[in-house]
Scaffold this motif. Structure first.
Motif, PDB file in Angstrom:
ATOM      1  N   GLY A 175     -59.738 -10.157  38.304  1.00  0.00           N
ATOM      2  CA  GLY A 175     -59.542 -10.532  39.693  1.00  0.00           C
ATOM      3  C   GLY A 175     -60.526  -9.911  40.659  1.00  0.00           C
ATOM      4  O   GLY A 175     -60.403 -10.069  41.871  1.00  0.00           O
ATOM      5  N   ALA A 176     -61.540  -9.221  40.153  1.00  0.00           N
ATOM      6  CA  ALA A 176     -62.516  -8.563  41.027  1.00  0.00           C
ATOM      7  C   ALA A 176     -63.482  -9.538  41.679  1.00  0.00           C
ATOM      8  O   ALA A 176     -64.030  -9.259  42.738  1.00  0.00           O
ATOM      9  CB  ALA A 176     -63.302  -7.522  40.234  1.00  0.00           C
ATOM     10  N   GLY A 177     -63.698 -10.693  41.050  1.00  0.00           N
ATOM     11  CA  GLY A 177     -64.643 -11.669  41.575  1.00  0.00           C
ATOM     12  C   GLY A 177     -64.041 -13.054  41.623  1.00  0.00           C
ATOM     13  O   GLY A 177     -63.227 -13.420  40.770  1.00  0.00           O
ATOM     14  N   LEU A 178     -64.445 -13.813  42.631  1.00  0.00           N
ATOM     15  CA  LEU A 178     -63.938 -15.169  42.836  1.00  0.00           C
ATOM     16  C   LEU A 178     -65.117 -16.074  43.156  1.00  0.00           C
ATOM     17  O   LEU A 178     -66.023 -15.691  43.908  1.00  0.00           O
ATOM     18  CB  LEU A 178     -62.950 -15.167  44.003  1.00  0.00           C
ATOM     19  CG  LEU A 178     -62.230 -16.461  44.303  1.00  0.00           C
ATOM     20  CD1 LEU A 178     -61.115 -16.668  43.271  1.00  0.00           C
ATOM     21  CD2 LEU A 178     -61.631 -16.398  45.698  1.00  0.00           C
ATOM     22  N   LEU A 179     -65.109 -17.269  42.599  1.00  0.00           N
ATOM     23  CA  LEU A 179     -66.178 -18.234  42.779  1.00  0.00           C
ATOM     24  C   LEU A 179     -65.560 -19.580  43.132  1.00  0.00           C
ATOM     25  O   LEU A 179     -64.588 -19.991  42.497  1.00  0.00           O
ATOM     26  CB  LEU A 179     -66.982 -18.345  41.480  1.00  0.00           C
ATOM     27  CG  LEU A 179     -67.956 -19.490  41.302  1.00  0.00           C
ATOM     28  CD1 LEU A 179     -69.106 -19.384  42.286  1.00  0.00           C
ATOM     29  CD2 LEU A 179     -68.478 -19.513  39.860  1.00  0.00           C
ATOM     30  N   VAL A 216     -66.534 -10.746  46.129  1.00  0.00           N
ATOM     31  CA  VAL A 216     -66.326  -9.607  45.239  1.00  0.00           C
ATOM     32  C   VAL A 216     -65.443  -8.609  45.978  1.00  0.00           C
ATOM     33  O   VAL A 216     -65.717  -8.279  47.135  1.00  0.00           O
ATOM     34  CB  VAL A 216     -67.671  -8.959  44.830  1.00  0.00           C
ATOM     35  CG1 VAL A 216     -67.444  -7.703  43.999  1.00  0.00           C
ATOM     36  CG2 VAL A 216     -68.544  -9.961  44.081  1.00  0.00           C
ATOM     37  N   GLU A 217     -64.389  -8.158  45.318  1.00  0.00           N
ATOM     38  CA  GLU A 217     -63.489  -7.170  45.928  1.00  0.00           C
ATOM     39  C   GLU A 217     -64.286  -5.956  46.378  1.00  0.00           C
ATOM     40  O   GLU A 217     -65.212  -5.509  45.684  1.00  0.00           O
ATOM     41  CB  GLU A 217     -62.394  -6.753  44.950  1.00  0.00           C
ATOM     42  CG  GLU A 217     -61.391  -7.848  44.652  1.00  0.00           C
ATOM     43  CD  GLU A 217     -60.582  -8.247  45.877  1.00  0.00           C
ATOM     44  OE1 GLU A 217     -60.237  -7.377  46.700  1.00  0.00           O
ATOM     45  OE2 GLU A 217     -60.308  -9.456  46.012  1.00  0.00           O
ATOM     46  N   THR A 218     -63.941  -5.406  47.515  1.00  0.00           N
ATOM     47  CA  THR A 218     -64.686  -4.306  48.130  1.00  0.00           C
ATOM     48  C   THR A 218     -64.930  -3.152  47.172  1.00  0.00           C
ATOM     49  O   THR A 218     -66.054  -2.655  47.064  1.00  0.00           O
ATOM     50  CB  THR A 218     -63.934  -3.798  49.380  1.00  0.00           C
ATOM     51  OG1 THR A 218     -63.707  -4.903  50.247  1.00  0.00           O
ATOM     52  CG2 THR A 218     -64.730  -2.749  50.107  1.00  0.00           C
ATOM     53  N   ALA A 226     -73.871 -11.870  38.945  1.00  0.00           N
ATOM     54  CA  ALA A 226     -73.277 -12.515  37.764  1.00  0.00           C
ATOM     55  C   ALA A 226     -72.507 -13.775  38.161  1.00  0.00           C
ATOM     56  O   ALA A 226     -72.601 -14.803  37.491  1.00  0.00           O
ATOM     57  CB  ALA A 226     -72.365 -11.532  37.040  1.00  0.00           C
ATOM     58  N   LEU A 227     -71.755 -13.707  39.261  1.00  0.00           N
ATOM     59  CA  LEU A 227     -71.017 -14.881  39.715  1.00  0.00           C
ATOM     60  C   LEU A 227     -71.970 -15.981  40.185  1.00  0.00           C
ATOM     61  O   LEU A 227     -71.725 -17.170  39.945  1.00  0.00           O
ATOM     62  CB  LEU A 227     -70.054 -14.499  40.840  1.00  0.00           C
ATOM     63  CG  LEU A 227     -68.831 -13.689  40.423  1.00  0.00           C
ATOM     64  CD1 LEU A 227     -68.115 -13.150  41.658  1.00  0.00           C
ATOM     65  CD2 LEU A 227     -67.888 -14.514  39.567  1.00  0.00           C
ATOM     66  N   SER A 228     -73.067 -15.605  40.838  1.00  0.00           N
ATOM     67  CA  SER A 228     -74.063 -16.587  41.278  1.00  0.00           C
ATOM     68  C   SER A 228     -74.693 -17.287  40.089  1.00  0.00           C
ATOM     69  O   SER A 228     -74.917 -18.502  40.115  1.00  0.00           O
ATOM     70  CB  SER A 228     -75.157 -15.908  42.111  1.00  0.00           C
ATOM     71  OG  SER A 228     -74.606 -15.286  43.251  1.00  0.00           O
ATOM     72  N   ARG A 229     -74.963 -16.540  39.039  1.00  0.00           N
ATOM     73  CA  ARG A 229     -75.501 -17.134  37.802  1.00  0.00           C
ATOM     74  C   ARG A 229     -74.455 -18.016  37.117  1.00  0.00           C
ATOM     75  O   ARG A 229     -74.772 -19.081  36.614  1.00  0.00           O
ATOM     76  CB  ARG A 229     -75.962 -16.038  36.843  1.00  0.00           C
ATOM     77  CG  ARG A 229     -77.262 -15.425  37.215  1.00  0.00           C
ATOM     78  CD  ARG A 229     -77.809 -14.546  36.101  1.00  0.00           C
ATOM     79  NE  ARG A 229     -79.067 -13.987  36.520  1.00  0.00           N
ATOM     80  CZ  ARG A 229     -79.320 -12.694  36.636  1.00  0.00           C
ATOM     81  NH1 ARG A 229     -78.395 -11.809  36.340  1.00  0.00           N
ATOM     82  NH2 ARG A 229     -80.493 -12.278  37.025  1.00  0.00           N
ATOM     83  N   ALA A 230     -73.220 -17.538  37.091  1.00  0.00           N
ATOM     84  CA  ALA A 230     -72.151 -18.334  36.486  1.00  0.00           C
ATOM     85  C   ALA A 230     -72.010 -19.676  37.202  1.00  0.00           C
ATOM     86  O   ALA A 230     -71.830 -20.713  36.565  1.00  0.00           O
ATOM     87  CB  ALA A 230     -70.833 -17.567  36.528  1.00  0.00           C
ATOM     88  N   ALA A 231     -72.128 -19.654  38.522  1.00  0.00           N
ATOM     89  CA  ALA A 231     -72.048 -20.901  39.287  1.00  0.00           C
ATOM     90  C   ALA A 231     -73.124 -21.873  38.834  1.00  0.00           C
ATOM     91  O   ALA A 231     -72.854 -23.061  38.624  1.00  0.00           O
ATOM     92  CB  ALA A 231     -72.175 -20.606  40.781  1.00  0.00           C
TER      93      ALA A 231
END
Length: 168
Positions: A92-96, A112-114, A124-129
């Motif tokens: 749950g630390a990152g959301l896309l 990304v959680e603070t 990593a989330l930008s790449r996953a997108a």
């Protein structure tokens, strides 16, 4: 610019500086008065090629049901996009979010959680997108959000312009 205003008014309002004036405070305030809406934040607009060849990240994401999600990032996505889909890291630390935005373009946003920032999760989330997209993927980032801007740039997105969305 896409607005229901007379192009002659726009040309006259920007004649003194057609490069900078469209995003200047004076013009945006005048345009807001004309259209009866408030200007939002000035965002850098970035785009990345489709995910073909983009390596998967070592941070897994799993699609989650957006129904009933009250997360502000998800709610904002639904305000500005259609066909919104949501992914999250297992902890749950990152959301896309990915959905259709301005002119039907495919747009991504992330959060990304603070207490989890500074470890590369945004990149990593930008790449996953990108790995989830079969067409060019767009992102809008407030230039003052340097961490987010760095994450998208590191993941292969390139700046192509700037925009201000108007709302009620």
């Amino acid at each position: 610019m896409a607005a229901d205003v007379d192009p002659r008014w726009v040309a006259a309002a920007m004649a003194h500086d057609p490069i900078a004036a469209p995003l200047g405070a004076r013009f945006l305030a005048a345009l807001a008065d004309r259209v009866g809406c408030e200007p939002g934040v000035l965002d850098a607009v970035l785009v990345a090629p489709p995910g073909g060849g983009v390596p998967q990240t070592d941070i897994p994401v799993q699609e989650v049901s957006a129904t009933g999600l009250s997360h502000p990032r998800v709610q904002r996505a639904f305000l500005h996009r259609t066909d919104v889909r949501v992914w999250a890291t297992p902890d749950g630390a990152g959301l896309l979010t990915i959905g259709r935005g301005v002119a039907g373009r495919l747009e991504a946003s992330l959060e990304v959680e603070t207490d989890c920032r500074g470890r590369g999760l945004g990149t990593a989330l930008s790449r996953a997108a990108r790995s989830l997209a079969a067409e060019p993927l767009w992102a809008q980032v407030a230039p003052a959000n340097t961490a987010s801007l760095r994450a998208f740039l590191t993941a292969g997105y390139r700046p192509v312009g700037a925009e201000v969305l108007f709302g009620s």
